[in-house]
Design an enzyme around this catalytic site. Structure first.
Site, short mmCIF file in Angstrom:
data_model
loop_
_atom_site.label_atom_id
_atom_site.label_comp_id
_atom_site.label_asym_id
_atom_site.label_seq_id
_atom_site.Cartn_x
_atom_site.Cartn_y
_atom_site.Cartn_z
N ARG A 35 33.45 11.10 26.48
CA ARG A 35 32.96 12.28 25.50
C ARG A 35 32.05 12.98 26.41
O ARG A 35 31.28 12.55 27.18
CB ARG A 35 31.81 11.53 24.58
CG ARG A 35 31.23 12.02 23.59
CD ARG A 35 29.61 12.31 24.10
NE ARG A 35 28.77 13.26 23.25
CZ ARG A 35 27.54 13.59 23.59
NH1 ARG A 35 27.17 13.37 24.75
NH2 ARG A 35 26.72 14.02 22.83
N ASP B 148 29.38 15.43 27.26
CA ASP B 148 28.06 15.93 27.05
C ASP B 148 27.99 17.47 27.01
O ASP B 148 28.52 17.94 28.18
CB ASP B 148 27.09 15.24 27.74
CG ASP B 148 25.57 15.72 27.45
OD1 ASP B 148 25.25 15.34 26.13
OD2 ASP B 148 24.95 16.14 28.12
N GLU C 22 31.10 17.25 22.95
CA GLU C 22 29.97 17.63 22.22
C GLU C 22 30.06 19.10 21.76
O GLU C 22 29.44 19.66 22.69
CB GLU C 22 28.51 17.24 22.76
CG GLU C 22 27.41 17.29 21.94
CD GLU C 22 26.04 17.48 22.67
OE1 GLU C 22 24.94 17.34 21.91
OE2 GLU C 22 26.07 17.31 23.85
#
Length: 620
Positions: free
Chosen positions: A340, A342, A371
């Site tokens: 994921r 950031d 994100e």
């Protein structure tokens, strides 16, 4: 209105939604004959150029007695975003068919155009995540095994009371050090794998686990070392091994836009023996950072001096992260199934394209989530349109637009407006992205969902947030509303993500109160059993949930939609009114059978009691 056009209806635009490069799209408009249209044109502009391309439309027949149809084809052959509208020459004036303006207006601003997203024809995303359930773990607060740890820095405060409210006041110097740790660890996660499996979890997303000198670990100190309070690299490998045996994947948090100032790479406080960028201009890490005047003047994330920003396009940094043996692939080889990213909007296109190329070459099934808080298809950051989901960067994104739509609907917003926001995302995102969307109700960056739905109005006063908990009446309402919100979350396109503790009734306002220790032994069993029931429904009707999403007359207090699969169809209907019954007409539905029903009564019309909902198996 003198025209008819619906960008989401194949009669008017075929195919609908995002399309692969080199796709021919057929457009059709229906006009009132009394405007005497002499010429109709489709006007298209590629996002990166100013010039519009014009496609002449052809009269193609009558539509009822007083209407006529015009049509044309247009090929969209380049990846990116296109904007379009229609221009009409009538006997009186030039008219425009626009998305958000009356057709008589001539001002053509950005918001008035429809969007076409054109993505890479070879774009595919991992199958393993589709139809699954994700679970987000903030490692320090999930579960502590009690195992002894080695080489834990002495400047950490270990909190012995697991249920204590996290420290939220600055120290005597006015600084927030985030150096209070609860001791959750990797071995603790391993112990709770049976629990995760009982929730139907197929993937866990871990907030940062690499060595860092704060409890949130977003200030990375060493990308190649597990934080000693969490365990060892061997513990991580063991975790991945046991998760795999139980059909669960793991994705890591990649914090690559900045490091910690207290790190091997920057080493502002000389914790490490290395020469960090702060220690010497001859440091091998010096080029990673953005100094305006070495050593104390440098660019930092949101101006926070403990988080110096990285130049992601620096050759040395790029090699360190994205090479065959770089950080990203190092942890993939150790057992991780994805990353994921950031603050994806603060990473460069070049960096993310190299990241994707590298990890996909190592394992094409690696998942890359980003994100992004807004619509990722047309997001602009730092004055530039981003290319997150065109097929060369991310597989998918954290889907905050769905979260916001769900919360607004539960809190009373007209269902029509909430559905419009859902349909907008579905229209703009490639199908491969939609199936892998990470759909949260809470995260480490937001208030807990039950607090949002039933708590006192959000107040930024930390003393207020620390002391306020739901009263019994609020809690009862909160459970009811959370059930409705999670039922929507579990049936919308994408992958529902549980933020640890939401399924147990954990409360909390913003950071750090949304990061309390998991309430082991104090779980709300009603909510917990509810999540298990939702998981069972999701598994049983996976093909319908992965099928076509159809808005079913959402308006007023009723949000309703059909999930059309190859083997069966589901109707999901929700009433957000706290005191008024709602009626949903069943005229086009032949048979209906309740799967999950808070109501008792459905015949020709479906009666939804106040604050109630149902999921039904239907025949069309």
């Amino acid at each position: 209105m003198c025209y008819e056009f619906d960008s989401r209806n194949k009669f008017y635009r075929n195919p609908t939604g995002a399309v692969k490069e080199n796709t021919n799209i057929h457009f059709k408009i229906v006009l009132d004959r009394n405007i005497y249209c002499r010429h109709a044109r489709l006007k298209v502009r590629f996002d990166e150029v100013l010039e519009e391309k014009t496609y002449d439309m052809f009269w193609c027949g009558m539509f009822d007695e007083d209407k006529e149809m015009w049509e044309c084809d247009a090929v969209f052959n380049k990846k990116g975003i296109y904007w379009y509208y229609f221009e009409l020459n009538t006997d009186l004036k030039t008219r425009y068919i626009l998305k958000q303006q009356d057709s008589s207006k001539s001002s053509l601003d950005f918001g008035s155009h429809w969007q076409v997203t054109v993505y890479d024809k070879n774009f595919v995303t991992p199958e393993w995540i589709k139809g699954g359930i994700m679970y987000q773990i903030f490692p320090d607060r999930f579960y502590r095994s009690g195992a002894k740890k080695e080489n834990v820095p002495k400047d950490r405060i270990i909190c012995k009371d697991w249920y204590k409210t996290p420290q939220y006041k600055p120290n005597s110097s006015g600084a927030f050090l985030n150096n209070e740790y609860y001791g959750g660890d990797i071995l603790g996660i391993i112990e709770k794998i049976p629990y995760l499996k009982s929730l139907g979890v197929t993937c866990i997303y871990l907030n940062p686990i690499f060595e860092a000198h704060s409890n949130h670990r977003y200030n990375t100190a060493d990308y190649l070392k597990i934080d000693p309070l969490l365990g060892t690299e061997e513990d991580f490998v063991t975790l991945c091994k046991y998760l795999k045996k139980n059909g669960i994947k793991l994705i890591l948090d990649g914090v690559f836009s900045h490091t910690g100032s207290d790190s091997i790479y920057f080493n502002k406080y000389k914790r490490y023996k290395t020469f960090g960028a702060y220690n010497s201009e001859n440091s091998i890490y010096y080029s990673w950072f953005k100094f305006s005047k070495w050593p104390n003047e440098y660019t930092s994330w949101w101006g926070i001096k403990t988080l110096p920003e990285v130049n992601e396009d620096d050759e040395s940094f790029n090699k360190f992260i994205n090479s065959k043996n770089g950080v990203a692939n190092y942890w993939i080889k150790k057992g991780a199934s994805g990353w994921r990213m950031d603050v994806a909007d603060e990473l460069t296109d070049n960096f993310m394209e190299k990241f994707r190329t590298s990890v996909k070459k190592e394992n094409y099934d690696t998942l890359i989530l980003g994100e992004v808080w807004e619509d990722a298809s047309n997001k602009i950051s730092y004055g530039k349109r981003r290319k997150f989901i065109l097929g060369n960067q991310l597989d998918s994104v954290m889907n905050y637009p769905f979260r916001n739509a769900i919360i607004d609907f539960i809190k009373g917003t007209n269902a029509k407006f909430c559905m419009e926001r859902i349909l907008s995302i579905l229209e703009n995102y490639p199908p491969e992205v939609i199936k892998t969307l990470m759909n949260p109700l809470s995260t480490h960056d937001t208030e807990r969902i039950i607090t949002v739905l039933a708590g006192e109005k959000i107040n930024n006063d930390k003393d207020f947030q620390a002391k306020i908990f739901l009263q019994e009446k609020q809690k009862k309402t909160g459970v009811k509303l959370l059930k409705m919100a999670s039922a929507i979350q579990y049936t919308l396109p994408g992958v529902p993500c549980i933020y640890y503790g939401d399924e147990a009734g954990l409360e909390g306002y913003s950071d750090p109160f949304n990061r309390r220790g998991f309430p082991w032994g104090k779980e709300n069993d009603e909510i917990l059993n509810w999540y298990r029931e939702l998981a069972s429904i999701r598994a049983k009707y996976k093909k319908a949930i992965l099928g076509e999403f159809i808005n079913y007359n959402s308006k007023g207090n009723v949000l309703s939609y059909i999930l059309r699969g190859k083997e069966c169809n589901l109707l999901c209907a929700f009433n957000n009114s706290p005191d008024v019954k709602a009626v949903l007409t069943m005229k086009c539905i032949k048979e209906i059978k309740s799967i999950l029903n808070i109501n008792k009564n459905h015949r020709e019309d479906l009666i939804l009691e106040p604050h109630s909902f149902g999921i039904y198996k239907i025949s069309l």
